[in-house]
Design an enzyme around this catalytic site. Structure first.
Site, PDB file in Angstrom:
ATOM      1  N   ARG B  23       7.487 -20.469 -16.959  1.00  0.00           N
ATOM      2  CA  ARG B  23       7.244 -20.842 -15.574  1.00  0.00           C
ATOM      3  C   ARG B  23       7.722 -19.719 -14.652  1.00  0.00           C
ATOM      4  NH1 ARG B  23       7.068 -26.495 -14.946  1.00  0.00           N
ATOM      5  NH2 ARG B  23       8.305 -26.365 -13.037  1.00  0.00           N
ATOM      6  N   CYS B  39      12.473   9.198   4.176  1.00  0.00           N
ATOM      7  CA  CYS B  39      11.206   8.831   3.554  1.00  0.00           C
ATOM      8  C   CYS B  39      10.077   9.699   4.103  1.00  0.00           C
ATOM      9  CB  CYS B  39      10.923   7.357   3.814  1.00  0.00           C
ATOM     10  SG  CYS B  39       9.287   6.885   3.265  1.00  0.00           S
ATOM     11  N   HIS B 111       8.509   1.246   7.143  1.00  0.00           N
ATOM     12  CA  HIS B 111       9.113   1.451   5.821  1.00  0.00           C
ATOM     13  C   HIS B 111       9.412   0.134   5.104  1.00  0.00           C
ATOM     14  CE1 HIS B 111      11.314   3.957   2.907  1.00  0.00           C
ATOM     15  NE2 HIS B 111      12.197   2.969   2.839  1.00  0.00           N
ATOM     16  N   ALA B 158       5.836   2.428  -8.982  1.00  0.00           N
ATOM     17  CA  ALA B 158       5.866   3.024  -7.637  1.00  0.00           C
ATOM     18  C   ALA B 158       7.088   3.931  -7.531  1.00  0.00           C
ATOM     19  CB  ALA B 158       5.920   1.937  -6.570  1.00  0.00           C
ATOM     20  N   HIS B 164       2.241   2.016  -0.291  1.00  0.00           N
ATOM     21  CA  HIS B 164       1.120   2.961  -0.390  1.00  0.00           C
ATOM     22  C   HIS B 164       0.221   2.602  -1.562  1.00  0.00           C
ATOM     23  CE1 HIS B 164       4.036   4.572  -3.288  1.00  0.00           C
ATOM     24  NE2 HIS B 164       3.025   5.181  -3.876  1.00  0.00           N
ATOM     25  N   HIS B 238     -23.320 -11.402  -4.722  1.00  0.00           N
ATOM     26  CA  HIS B 238     -23.465 -10.243  -5.600  1.00  0.00           C
ATOM     27  C   HIS B 238     -23.469  -8.949  -4.799  1.00  0.00           C
ATOM     28  CE1 HIS B 238     -24.502  -7.934  -9.134  1.00  0.00           C
ATOM     29  NE2 HIS B 238     -25.299  -7.224  -8.341  1.00  0.00           N
TER      30      HIS B 238
END
Lengths: 341, 341
Positions: B23, B39, B111, B158, B164, B238
């Site tokens: 679960r 950053c 950020h 990441a 990103h 589609h």
């Protein structure tokens, strides 16, 4: 410049990103410790596992201490031994019951030694247990293939730290095996040569990716390695079936396997890894299936594949089937050759 | 009893090990924090990245603050944009130069907000950036396919925490895409229907695995999910090509994508995940290649695949191509439907 390399057996392309050029020290991580109150794989705890299926035991009685290698059913099996397959359709999908066998091979009674730390004689006992279980499971005609593998270290999926391997018998030929078997068969049909013999021959002539050569075995890093420090251990003589090896072959293999594991442990300080035995499927006719693999002995060539778990499989790899390997197999082979044992 | 399930599009079997029945709370882990001094994806640090290729910027000058979405070349690309392919043989192997494009889509200047936290309008901007870059890269005739994917969280690969996505243009059709395109083409050739339309129809009728249905999109857990809480977001109408969507389609998609990400974040408390956009290859003729995909618009059906990284790929999965999934997709859909947003 990085290179895209093609593996004609596995049918994959890999990006060897040599500009990233990662060396062994880039992959070193803190060893993970898995604390346990009491280990079910240690002497004296035999009653904490399901009853044993097989053991190498110089003396004493089953399910008690004194064994050297012990094989038990997995307490939490992915597939169950009892029942019928009940293979059926479900809309566009297919479904069948999860029938199979899931066994655990406890490689040593010593909680603190990994497979790399065992003596060649002890590793030989492990290989004899592998062979015995593979041969026995072939008698169950529901099974199409037996997957023998080892997860070493928490990051490689080992849920218990005590050294062990696993054997899963499955009611279908796994996709990876099916592809290899098909490629080997088609190659042999065209050339009357084994593609894996040809690949080994190419590698022995080049030497760039050979880590260590023995009289009967060779350890090398594959040309199109998907992962850093990926390794293969091949028998130099053509043979499709690991389980058909004699005792002296297993003794020689134990020496080569120890060498491979010890060099990896030395270069990357005991990294997490997976290894997989690739061997021929059972050749006796299977339930409801024509005797397709009875002539596999010329086509196929068994080997052991080892993949250290140093990098992550992320969106790109999962979504494409391409891999990005930041360490060239030539560099990896050189580090592995030169490390001190 | 556990089940083996077959995916007719991906061509894999998966073991749904319902007896393990895991679960959501079984998968919860401590959030990982990636501390950074500064950053490169935040406002004011635009000069710490390569110059931008594309930006959505209401005002201001390129490579300065004020943008909403910003696309830059990856500073450490897996493939290089300059050069010739130089496709050649090497013994039994093949090799070509690592030519391609590797771009980073910075989804927000903030950020601390993930894609799930952005408003539908902000997610719409991200989707417009995806479309613009896909269309532009198609002009380079060396590329066969563009892989758009996102790694969220350290365990999903990441390397920077600032939200990103990535776009990699590759000089070969990736194996996963090649298989899907071939299966779709063969199915259409036989039935004059799209296999993915048929799968969606089957799922909508059943409802068991539907997480949320919109007028144009549906979010569901695949019948043969390889991993717990795997998700797909399909357009109900589609369409083979994500990059051919109009602005109003992208606005509707943004609502559905936010819903999928927000439900996942709620059930599993912001788990690591990968998503991959599966869309048609470029249909203009490629360098040295016949115009094979020009008629793909009937065969193929684009979609987004999302895979939470809750379990490990270990020896069995790597060695066989089988997966063991301890949470049935029916249970996963039910948890995802019922969670509070």
């Amino acid at each position: 410049m990085s290179e895209l390399r093609w593996d004609p057996l596995k049918l994959h392309w890999v990006i060897i990103a040599t500009e990233r050029g990662r060396r062994p020290r880039d992959f070193l991580v803190e060893p993970e410790t898995q604390e346990m109150m009491s280990c079910p794989f240690c002497y004296g705890n035999e009653d904490k596992t399901p009853p044993e299926i097989f053991a190498i035991r110089p003396g004493g009685t089953p399910n008690s201490a004194g064994w050297k290698v012990r094989v038990i059913p997995n307490k939490y099996p992915a597939l169950r031994i009892e029942g019928e397959l009940n293979n059926r359709g479900h809309g566009l999908y297919d479904v069948m019951n999860g029938i199979g066998a899931h066994e655990v091979i406890i490689e040593t009674p010593d909680h603190n030694r990994g497979l790399a730390d065992l003596s060649p004689a002890e590793i030989g006992d492990v290989l004899r247990a592998y062979r015995a279980r593979l041969l026995d499971l072939r008698n169950d005609r529901r099974f199409r293939y037996m997957v023998l593998f080892k997860n070493h270290g928490l990051r490689a999926g080992a849920s218990l730290p005590h050294s062990h391997s696993q054997l899963i018998a499955v009611p279908l030929t796994p996709p990876v095996a099916a592809t290899e078997l098909r490629i080997c068969r088609e190659y042999f049909a065209g050339k009357e040569r084994c593609i894996i013999c040809d690949l080994i021959d190419f590698e022995l002539r080049s030497g760039e990716r050979v880590v260590r050569e023995f009289s009967d075995f060779v350890i090398l890093t594959p040309y199109a390695s998907c992962f850093p420090f990926e390794l293969r251990l091949y028998p130099k003589r053509h043979a499709c079936d690991f389980a058909a090896l004699g005792d002296s072959d297993l003794a020689n293999l134990a020496v080569a396997l120890k060498e491979m594991l010890a060099r990896l442990k030395s270069v990357l300080r005991d990294p997490p890894y997976n290894f997989i035995l690739h061997t021929a499927p059972p050749r006796q006719p299977r339930l409801g299936k024509p005797d397709y693999w009875s002539s596999i002995e010329f086509d196929y060539h068994w080997y052991i594949e080892l993949v250290p778990r140093l990098t992550q499989i992320a969106g790109f790899e999962w979504g494409t089937g391409f891999y990005i390997n930041p360490t060239s197999p030539e560099d990896a082979a050189s580090f592995l050759r030169e490390t001190e044992l």
